[in-house]
Structures are given as structure tokens and as C-alpha cells.
Motif scaffolding. Sequence first.
Motif, PDB file in Angstrom:
ATOM      1  N   UNK A 155       0.828  -1.194   0.000  1.00 50.00           N
ATOM      2  CA  UNK A 155       0.000   0.000   0.000  1.00 50.00           C
ATOM      3  C   UNK A 155       0.876   1.264   0.000  1.00 50.00           C
ATOM      4  N   UNK A 156       1.988   1.170   0.694  1.00 56.11           N
ATOM      5  CA  UNK A 156       2.881   2.323   0.742  1.00 56.11           C
ATOM      6  C   UNK A 156       3.399   2.737  -0.617  1.00 56.11           C
ATOM      7  N   UNK A 157       3.603   1.779  -1.503  1.00 56.44           N
ATOM      8  CA  UNK A 157       4.075   2.098  -2.852  1.00 56.44           C
ATOM      9  C   UNK A 157       3.049   2.906  -3.635  1.00 56.44           C
ATOM     10  N   UNK A 158       1.774   2.732  -3.318  1.00 59.20           N
ATOM     11  CA  UNK A 158       0.734   3.551  -3.953  1.00 59.20           C
ATOM     12  C   UNK A 158       0.912   5.013  -3.571  1.00 59.20           C
ATOM     13  N   UNK A 159       1.311   5.265  -2.346  1.00 59.27           N
ATOM     14  CA  UNK A 159       1.570   6.630  -1.890  1.00 59.27           C
ATOM     15  C   UNK A 159       2.805   7.185  -2.598  1.00 59.27           C
ATOM     16  N   UNK A 160       3.823   6.361  -2.707  1.00 60.88           N
ATOM     17  CA  UNK A 160       5.037   6.773  -3.407  1.00 60.88           C
ATOM     18  C   UNK A 160       4.706   7.151  -4.854  1.00 60.88           C
ATOM     19  N   UNK A 161       3.797   6.423  -5.461  1.00 65.74           N
ATOM     20  CA  UNK A 161       3.375   6.767  -6.825  1.00 65.74           C
ATOM     21  C   UNK A 161       2.783   8.169  -6.891  1.00 65.74           C
ATOM     22  N   UNK A 162       2.101   8.601  -5.841  1.00 67.78           N
ATOM     23  CA  UNK A 162       1.553   9.962  -5.809  1.00 67.78           C
ATOM     24  C   UNK A 162       2.678  10.997  -5.750  1.00 67.78           C
ATOM     25  N   UNK A 163       3.746  10.701  -5.017  1.00 67.98           N
ATOM     26  CA  UNK A 163       4.895  11.614  -4.990  1.00 67.98           C
ATOM     27  C   UNK A 163       5.490  11.717  -6.399  1.00 67.98           C
ATOM     28  N   UNK A 164       5.602  10.590  -7.059  1.00 71.46           N
ATOM     29  CA  UNK A 164       6.151  10.579  -8.420  1.00 71.46           C
ATOM     30  C   UNK A 164       5.233  11.300  -9.393  1.00 71.46           C
ATOM     31  N   UNK A 165       3.935  11.178  -9.178  1.00 74.90           N
ATOM     32  CA  UNK A 165       2.965  11.880 -10.025  1.00 74.90           C
ATOM     33  C   UNK A 165       3.161  13.393  -9.913  1.00 74.90           C
TER      34      UNK A 165
END
Length: 113
Positions: free
Chosen positions: A1-11
Motif C-alpha cells: 500500500x505504501x508504494x501507492x503513496x510513493x506513486x503519488x509523490x512521483x505523479x
Amino acid sequence: MGRLVVNEFRQAEQTGAAQSLAWVVMPDHFHWLLELHNGDLPRLMQGTKSRSARTVNKIRGIQAPLWQKGYFDRALRREEDLKTMARYIVANPLRAGMVEHIGDYPLWDAIWL
């Protein structure tokens, strides 16, 4: 689930809104050292928290708060302050007693590595 948050940072980086300098994702909050480029911080934070909460809740099949309410911000002005703050941010899991070595925690990064 944490990687989904990281994807938002990358977005945020891909859209040109911000450059991530350092971050760590904790169970109910995150720390994010960034350089804001386009837009404003309240909009960036609201969008990041909202999109990540919706995605995580959808995958978990629940409707529940994911993040602490609001956010705290602090402007840094000197280059040496950036690295000091980055060290503080990535050490958060250590201070929380979640790991003994930062390398054991998977949800953090800093551009100075």
C-alpha cells in the motif's frame, strides 16, 4: 500500500508540481521534503492525500480515513538545512521503533543517495 503513496509523490514530479527531495511513508502519515514548482502547497497536499487514500481504500475494500487530518509545513531557506531535514525525515521509522536500521524500512528515499 505504501508504494501507492510513493506513486503519488512521483505523479507530482511528472506533472511538474514539485520535485521530491526526501520522503518517508509511515502507517498513518508521511513526511515529504519537496521543492514546489507549480501550483500551491495546500492543493498539492490535498490532492496527494485524497488520491492515495481513495486508491488504498479501494484496494482494501473499505471506506476509512487513511491519513492524519491536515498537515504541517515548514519552509527551508539554506542548502545545509535541506540535508539536515532529509536525515530527520528518513530516520522517522528509527525514532518510531519500527526498525533498527533505516535500510530495513522500504518506504523512504532521498535524492542525496
